[in-house]
Design an enzyme around this catalytic site. Sequence first.
Site, mmCIF file in Angstrom:
data_model
loop_
_atom_site.group_PDB
_atom_site.id
_atom_site.type_symbol
_atom_site.label_atom_id
_atom_site.label_comp_id
_atom_site.label_asym_id
_atom_site.label_seq_id
_atom_site.Cartn_x
_atom_site.Cartn_y
_atom_site.Cartn_z
ATOM 1 N N MET A 24 7.926 4.255 6.010
ATOM 2 C CA MET A 24 6.808 3.871 5.471
ATOM 3 C C MET A 24 5.559 3.794 6.098
ATOM 4 S SD MET A 24 7.757 3.638 2.153
ATOM 5 C CE MET A 24 6.124 3.191 1.638
ATOM 6 N N MET A 49 13.076 0.878 -3.841
ATOM 7 C CA MET A 49 12.595 -0.375 -3.565
ATOM 8 C C MET A 49 12.758 -1.544 -4.377
ATOM 9 S SD MET A 49 8.736 1.539 -2.753
ATOM 10 C CE MET A 49 9.135 2.878 -3.908
ATOM 11 N N ASP A 73 5.840 8.423 4.034
ATOM 12 C CA ASP A 73 5.692 8.234 2.818
ATOM 13 C C ASP A 73 4.767 7.050 2.712
ATOM 14 O OD1 ASP A 73 5.700 7.502 -0.094
ATOM 15 O OD2 ASP A 73 7.517 6.733 -0.287
ATOM 16 N N GLY A 74 3.398 7.509 1.922
ATOM 17 C CA GLY A 74 2.344 6.564 1.762
ATOM 18 C C GLY A 74 0.885 7.178 2.626
ATOM 19 N N GLY A 75 -0.079 7.511 1.975
ATOM 20 C CA GLY A 75 -1.240 7.791 2.381
ATOM 21 C C GLY A 75 -1.321 9.234 3.244
ATOM 22 N N GLY A 90 1.465 11.171 -3.078
ATOM 23 C CA GLY A 90 1.143 10.747 -4.584
ATOM 24 C C GLY A 90 -0.116 11.026 -5.002
ATOM 25 N N GLY A 100 5.075 -0.599 -2.634
ATOM 26 C CA GLY A 100 4.703 -1.083 -3.665
ATOM 27 C C GLY A 100 3.669 -0.639 -4.489
ATOM 28 N N PHE A 101 2.744 0.229 -3.896
ATOM 29 C CA PHE A 101 1.681 0.703 -4.496
ATOM 30 C C PHE A 101 1.266 2.192 -4.103
ATOM 31 C CE2 PHE A 101 1.493 -3.644 -4.766
ATOM 32 C CZ PHE A 101 1.229 -4.135 -5.992
ATOM 33 N N GLY A 102 0.802 3.089 -4.810
ATOM 34 C CA GLY A 102 0.274 4.448 -4.386
ATOM 35 C C GLY A 102 -1.054 4.042 -3.944
ATOM 36 N N GLY A 103 -1.725 5.210 -3.415
ATOM 37 C CA GLY A 103 -3.146 5.107 -3.119
ATOM 38 C C GLY A 103 -3.476 4.306 -2.047
#
Length: 222
Positions: free
Chosen positions: A137, A68, A175-177, A197, A142-145
């Site tokens: 995405m 990223m 990727d994500g959530g 993650g 930019g951020f996990g969680g």
Amino acid sequence: MNHLIAPSILAADFANLQRDIEMINKSDADWVHVDVMDGMFVPNISFGFPVVAATKKHATKPLDVHLMIVDPDRYLKAFKDAGADGMTVHYEACPHLHRTIQAIKELGCRAGVALNPHTPVALLEDIIADLDMVLIMSVNPGFGGQKFIDNTYKKLNDLKQLSQKKNPGLLIEVDGGVGEHNVTKLLDAGANVLVAGNSVFSSANQLGAISNLKYPEKLLQL
Ligand code: DX5
Ligand code: ZN
């Protein structure tokens, strides 16, 4: 194909990174997902080459490096040397995407392109045949969680259709959530690589959380 699981070390305990990588080594996971953020392409800075190299030193599974960063061409060789097995660059960060993809392949790495939530799958029509993987995405990078964005299912469907026409062997990563609440729906929509993650690292039973993503048909009570 059987789907693959790539736990993201962004959610690991960096003070105990070796321990967390060894957990992934003995788990049902297939890859280690490594999120590199530069504070420019995304509003966060994660880590760079020394952490990728330290991860490589302990990991027995391939490193799936998600870049990223702006202008990733500058650093492809350095990430390969640090231990990347696959590299995914962002569509939005690469004005000469075809050249970037060829450069990743020339380094002997699996080549992927990531799409932000607002970027349509149709923009990949003239590059998809050259790709090993597309990463959708399902949060803003930019951020996990963060909370999973529901339009992702529609994008996975679009990508599956495009890949069936132009690149049937394509890896489709989300990727994500991602967690056990949406794993079955994501696989049904066409995903075949799942990044996770927080759903893994915040679990009291991390090995069990990974098994539940790998074998959702026999969900364990954690
Ligand atoms: C976000 C990263 C993700 C992140 C996912 O920008 O690309 O890989 O680690 O984290 P979770 O699974 O917690 O949403
Ligand atoms: Zn990622």
